[in-house]
Enzyme design. Structure first.
Site, PDB file in Angstrom:
ATOM      1  CG  HIS A 147      -0.272  -0.239   2.498  1.00 46.14           C
ATOM      2  ND1 HIS A 147       0.160  -1.496   2.889  1.00 46.14           N
ATOM      3  CD2 HIS A 147       0.102   0.616   3.483  1.00 46.14           C
ATOM      4  CE1 HIS A 147       0.756  -1.403   4.066  1.00 46.14           C
ATOM      5  NE2 HIS A 147       0.732  -0.137   4.441  1.00 46.14           N
TER       6      HIS A 147
ATOM      7  CB  CYS B 213       7.448  -1.412   0.533  1.00 48.14           C
ATOM      8  SG  CYS B 213       9.159  -1.360   1.123  1.00 48.14           S
TER       9      CYS B 213
ATOM     10  N   GLY C 109      11.385   0.694   0.584  1.00 47.61           N
ATOM     11  CA  GLY C 109      12.072  -0.202  -0.336  1.00 47.61           C
ATOM     12  C   GLY C 109      12.799  -1.319   0.374  1.00 47.61           C
TER      13      GLY C 109
ATOM     14  N   GLY D  17      11.952  -3.332   3.360  1.00 47.50           N
ATOM     15  CA  GLY D  17      11.236  -4.543   3.774  1.00 47.50           C
ATOM     16  C   GLY D  17      10.910  -5.454   2.608  1.00 47.50           C
TER      17      GLY D  17
ATOM     18  CG  HIS E 131      30.559  -4.753 -10.001  1.00 48.69           C
ATOM     19  ND1 HIS E 131      31.499  -4.171  -9.174  1.00 48.69           N
ATOM     20  CD2 HIS E 131      30.899  -4.395 -11.266  1.00 48.69           C
ATOM     21  CE1 HIS E 131      32.372  -3.486  -9.913  1.00 48.69           C
ATOM     22  NE2 HIS E 131      32.013  -3.611 -11.184  1.00 48.69           N
ATOM     23  CG  ASN E 132      26.176  -6.857  -6.874  1.00 45.73           C
ATOM     24  OD1 ASN E 132      26.135  -5.651  -6.721  1.00 45.73           O
ATOM     25  ND2 ASN E 132      27.137  -7.604  -6.354  1.00 45.73           N
TER      26      ASN E 132
ATOM     27  NE  ARG F 247       4.300   5.491   3.715  1.00 40.84           N
ATOM     28  CZ  ARG F 247       3.802   4.617   4.573  1.00 40.84           C
ATOM     29  NH1 ARG F 247       4.598   4.015   5.462  1.00 40.84           N
ATOM     30  NH2 ARG F 247       2.523   4.330   4.558  1.00 40.84           N
TER      31      ARG F 247
ATOM     32  NE  ARG G  32      34.451 -11.127  -6.397  1.00 36.41           N
ATOM     33  CZ  ARG G  32      35.227 -10.273  -7.023  1.00 36.41           C
ATOM     34  NH1 ARG G  32      34.708  -9.354  -7.820  1.00 36.41           N
ATOM     35  NH2 ARG G  32      36.521 -10.304  -6.834  1.00 36.41           N
TER      36      ARG G  32
END
Length: 150
Positions: A14, A71, A74, A76, A104-105, A115, A142
């Site tokens: 929400h 959210c 961001g 949670g 890199h990931n 918010r 990695r």
């Protein structure tokens, strides 16, 4: 070099609903397919449920699909998404984090806070994240190690 992203799966609780709606419109303007896993209004929902829906939807998709979750902060929704071994989610509210998380990931889910970040900036960051390729090479080892953590 990565294949071009063709589809984005979106989800939000929400608190991230309005940002998700803004990003959905932006992605459609970019010519991307958009799949929305909820929520569909500003009534209270639990972000782990939305993360699960997105993770399950993304699991069966090709490499040309990525996910975006929103959210309040961001954080949670990102923690919940990273519980799934095929998800590499990042919270990115700035350009550099978005770029480096891809290079890199090989992140496949972008998380942002409705918010925390202005919709226009979120749109710019999301576009950058979608367009940034994974470098592979030493980084692939990695990413593979992360995928095998228990």
């Amino acid at each position: 070099m990565d294949k071009q992203v063709e589809k984005v799966i979106l989800g939000a609780d929400h608190a991230g609903y309005r940002l998700k709606e803004h990003l959905a419109d932006a992605f459609r303007r970019m010519g991307l397919q958009v799949e929305d896993v909820g929520c569909f209004d500003e009534n209270s929902v639990d972000y782990p449920d939305i993360s699960r829906k997105l993770a399950k939807a993304l699991q069966a998709e090709p490499e040309t699909t990525r996910g975006v979750l929103c959210c309040g902060s961001g954080v949670g929704i990102c923690i919940a998404a990273n519980r799934f071994p095929w998800i590499r989610a990042v919270v990115a509210h700035d350009h550099n984090t978005a770029v480096m998380s891809r290079r890199h990931n090989d992140t496949n889910v972008l998380c942002m806070g409705g918010r925390v970040i202005a919709p226009e900036l979120a749109e710019t960051i999301a576009k950058t994240w979608l367009e940034t390729p994974f470098e592979g090479g030493r980084h692939q080892r990695r990413v593979d190690l992360m995928s095998n953590l228990h």
